[in-house]
Design a protein around this motif. Structure first.
Motif, mmCIF file in Angstrom:
data_model
loop_
_atom_site.group_PDB
_atom_site.id
_atom_site.type_symbol
_atom_site.label_atom_id
_atom_site.label_comp_id
_atom_site.label_asym_id
_atom_site.label_seq_id
_atom_site.Cartn_x
_atom_site.Cartn_y
_atom_site.Cartn_z
ATOM 1 N N ASP A 28 56.071 -5.702 11.667
ATOM 2 C CA ASP A 28 55.056 -6.733 11.851
ATOM 3 C C ASP A 28 55.187 -7.516 13.153
ATOM 4 O O ASP A 28 55.144 -8.733 13.168
ATOM 5 C CB ASP A 28 55.066 -7.715 10.672
ATOM 6 N N ASP A 30 57.646 -8.112 15.173
ATOM 7 C CA ASP A 30 58.956 -8.587 15.588
ATOM 8 C C ASP A 30 59.695 -7.355 16.089
ATOM 9 O O ASP A 30 60.430 -6.717 15.366
ATOM 10 C CB ASP A 30 59.674 -9.242 14.399
ATOM 11 N N ASP A 116 59.475 -13.676 12.075
ATOM 12 C CA ASP A 116 58.406 -13.136 11.233
ATOM 13 C C ASP A 116 58.612 -13.537 9.767
ATOM 14 O O ASP A 116 57.653 -13.874 9.078
ATOM 15 C CB ASP A 116 58.347 -11.615 11.374
#
Length: 187
Positions: A28, A30, A116
């Motif tokens: 996601d 990161d 995240d």
């Protein structure tokens, strides 16, 4: 006290991370690679974090971050320590080691948390604040400010996440732009 929304979000994030097996990159967005080095080694080698690395060594805390336990360090960038002026310089004095340890402990939370993970916890709390207790025993509050994450200590000191997280085998260092617990000028 940790809010229930944070507990649920962190449990979900940690379970997802545990299921990722040998994946050496974060999910996601990161995108920082996970180093095989320990958290202490990753911070020591990081550009712009030399003062926090030296402070961890001076305070005798570096071995803690070489162990198997997972921690997240909210790592003040070198400019954040410089901004403390004489108070920051005074903390480096051997006589002020207890004060230095107290300041550093307010920058550490238990567990392997990426920006995240923290962002997801804030989202699950409907964009409201998420709180967590630091290793120094103080409550840290995480909030979103646009795309940025802001962390506030209970004394009112604030910092923004500033730069890519450094992911180590046993923890995460998240660069921040200020020292969270303002040091008093040593006597």
């Amino acid at each position: 006290m940790i809010r229930p929304a944070l507990v649920a979000a962190l449990a979900m994030a940690l379970a997802t991370a545990a299921c990722s097996g040998g994946d050496q990159t974060a999910a996601d967005g990161d995108s920082a690679a996970v180093s095989n080095d320990t958290l202490a080694a990753v911070v020591k080698d990081a550009h712009g974090l030399s003062m926090v690395s030296t402070a961890l060594g001076d305070a005798g805390l570096a071995p803690v971050f070489d162990s198997a336990a997972s921690y997240t360090i909210l790592a003040p960038q070198d400019a954040a320590f410089d901004a403390l002026g004489d108070a920051g310089k005074g903390l480096r004095d051997a006589a002020q080691r207890p004060a230095l340890v107290a300041v550093l402990r307010d920058h550490v939370v238990p567990g392997y948390l990426t920006p995240d993970d923290i962002s997801k916890a804030i989202e699950l709390a409907d964009g409201k604040k998420v709180t967590m207790r630091s290793m120094g025993g103080h409550m840290l509050t995480f909030t979103a400010d646009g795309d940025a994450i802001v962390v506030t200590n209970e004394d009112g000191s604030r910092a923004r996440f500033a730069g890519d997280a450094l992911r180590a085998s046993n923890g995460v260092a998240i660069p921040i732009d200020a020292v969270l617990r303002q040091a008093e000028t040593p006597a």
